[in-house]
Design an enzyme around this catalytic site. Structure first.
Site, PDB file in Angstrom:
ATOM      1  N   ILE A  85       0.965  -1.213   0.032  1.00  0.00           N
ATOM      2  CA  ILE A  85       0.018  -0.066   0.039  1.00  0.00           C
ATOM      3  C   ILE A  85       1.048   1.311  -0.054  1.00  0.00           C
ATOM      4  CG2 ILE A  85      -1.969   1.112   1.042  1.00  0.00           C
ATOM      5  CD1 ILE A  85      -2.537  -1.833   0.125  1.00  0.00           C
ATOM      6  N   MET A 110       5.415   3.302   2.592  1.00  0.00           N
ATOM      7  CA  MET A 110       4.547   2.466   2.187  1.00  0.00           C
ATOM      8  C   MET A 110       4.042   1.357   3.179  1.00  0.00           C
ATOM      9  SD  MET A 110       6.320  -0.139  -0.661  1.00  0.00           S
ATOM     10  CE  MET A 110       6.897   1.306  -1.755  1.00  0.00           C
ATOM     11  N   SER A 111       3.064   0.484   3.072  1.00  0.00           N
ATOM     12  CA  SER A 111       3.035  -0.700   4.039  1.00  0.00           C
ATOM     13  C   SER A 111       3.177  -1.850   3.326  1.00  0.00           C
ATOM     14  CB  SER A 111       1.404  -0.710   4.587  1.00  0.00           C
ATOM     15  OG  SER A 111       1.222  -1.819   5.362  1.00  0.00           O
ATOM     16  N   THR A 112       4.270  -2.724   3.559  1.00  0.00           N
ATOM     17  CA  THR A 112       4.650  -3.947   3.194  1.00  0.00           C
ATOM     18  C   THR A 112       3.437  -4.976   2.908  1.00  0.00           C
ATOM     19  OG1 THR A 112       6.692  -3.700   4.014  1.00  0.00           O
ATOM     20  CG2 THR A 112       5.977  -5.767   3.140  1.00  0.00           C
TER      21      THR A 112
END
Length: 403
Positions: A85, A110-112
């Site tokens: 994300i 970002m979110s992994t």
């Protein structure tokens, strides 16, 4: 509308957890419960979607706003998917982002994607009552999951990006999981709350910062990605401190890893695609069948012992480029043949390295010595003259962004 959204997100969380469980990714019952309980939409209230293709500059994006009815369905599907994300361009403030099309900038946070987060947290073997440190938590998804397992007041994150640290803390406070994000240099850890039973780095580093090791409690586990100049073949390092204080470290090749620190420049093969298409190279025979993608021990060694190479995973045929040497290899056109181009014979290097890897016993795991008095960190596949070995680059090789 709030009730409808709650119902929608609860169902999507359950579906996400069921999918990850069925795929064999999610096996830890505590983490499963945390994933079901944690409303990730609070931590990921928006998401960028890339519109431009590879190599475009400037890049065209579209921002999905989770509070906007026109974006909501796509946003909910995305944040419960297995995709990363994208949240922040060039360190921008996060409190008033305009939704819709936007041009320019590069992602700085970002979110992994969820399977990688689950893999990392399960490798940490989290449990209630453990002191947990997250380095580079970004929006705080893995930090919130850890806090849900360990209990309130035990999970701390260190985030060097001020707007992201404030954004994450606001959202974590809404969840009331008892986690704290501190703005600071993640490379220094956080001595004030040390020692930690579990330390997880969400950023890749070329070697292990000594403060991380020093802040690890007896019986503790530290997990990080070791970054090289290629994004193609990452390594995952697990450091453990025994109950008597001995430090042990094991490095394994993995299919994925975390992005390196801001300022670390990866090699890429995109700029060579058109030239490779026009001139794939000269065909020659080879005794080496292209190693499979899951020969992680070999490809990890290649990242260090055949430096300067990057794989184009989008190519139909295995294509490996040495961008700085204007050289490449395509594994084809058929069995027993490759095409090579440029002054550097990339495939000859891989042939020689593969022979060494075979002689070393096809290692998949490498020991890392973090205790050299000179400060160097050494990697080896084992004892004896046939072992593969190398020294990790120093931390100073990574440009460090000013706070």
């Amino acid at each position: 509308m709030a009730l409808d959204l709650h119902t929608m997100t609860s169902g999507r969380r359950a579906g996400m957890v069921d999918r990850l469980t069925a795929d064999g990714v999610l096996t830890d019952s505590l983490l499963r419960d945390a994933l079901l309980r944690l409303p990730r939409e609070v931590l990921l209230p928006h998401a960028y979607v890339r519109v431009s293709g590879p190599g475009a500059d400037p890049i065209d994006w579209r921002l999905l706003d989770g509070s906007h009815p026109d974006d909501q369905e796509e946003w909910l599907k995305l944040i419960h998917s297995d995709e990363s994300i994208l949240l922040q361009r060039d360190g921008e403030p996060l409190d008033a982002l305009p939704c819709g099309p936007v041009t320019g900038g590069h992602m700085t946070s970002m979110s992994t994607y969820t399977p990688a987060t689950i893999e990392a947290l399960q490798a940490m073997e989290l449990g209630p009552g453990q002191r947990y440190l997250e380095l580079g938590p970004g929006p705080g998804v893995s930090l919130a999951l850890a806090a849900t397992i360990t209990g309130p007041g035990l999970a701390t994150g260190v985030e060097r990006d001020g707007p992201m640290a404030a954004f994450a803390q606001r959202n974590l406070d809404r969840l009331d999981v008892g986690a704290e994000v501190i703005e600071g240099d993640a490379l220094e850890g956080h001595q004030a709350r040390a020692p930690y039973d579990r330390i997880h780095s969400g950023i890749g580093v070329p070697c292990v910062p000594l403060p991380w090791v020093e802040q690890l409690a007896p019986g503790g586990r530290l997990l990080t990605t070791l970054a090289t100049r290629t994004p193609s073949w990452p390594g995952q390092l697990l450091v453990t401190r025994t109950e008597v204080g001995t430090v042990e470290a094991v490095l394994r090749g993995r299919p994925r890893g975390y992005r390196p620190l801001l300022g670390y420049r990866w090699l890429n093969a995109v700029d060579h695609r058109a030239r490779i298409k026009d001139d794939p190279g000269t065909a020659r025979s080879t005794p080496l069948t292209p190693p499979p993608d899951d020969a992680y021990g070999f490809w990890l060694a290649a990242a260090y012992l055949a430096p300067g190479l990057v794989r184009d995973f989008q190519a139909e045929t295995m294509t490996i480029v040495a961008p700085e040497d204007d050289s490449w290899v395509m594994a084809g056109p058929g069995d027993g043949a490759v095409r090579v181009h440029g002054p550097r014979d990339v495939w000859a290097e891989l042939e020689a390295l593969h022979a060494r890897w075979e002689q070393a016993g096809r290692p998949e795991r490498y020991r890392v010595d973090l205790r050299d008095s000179s400060g160097a960190q050494h990697v080896t596949s084992g004892a004896g003259p046939k072992a593969l070995s190398w020294t990790l680059p120093p931390l100073a090789a990574v440009p460090r962004q000013a706070l």
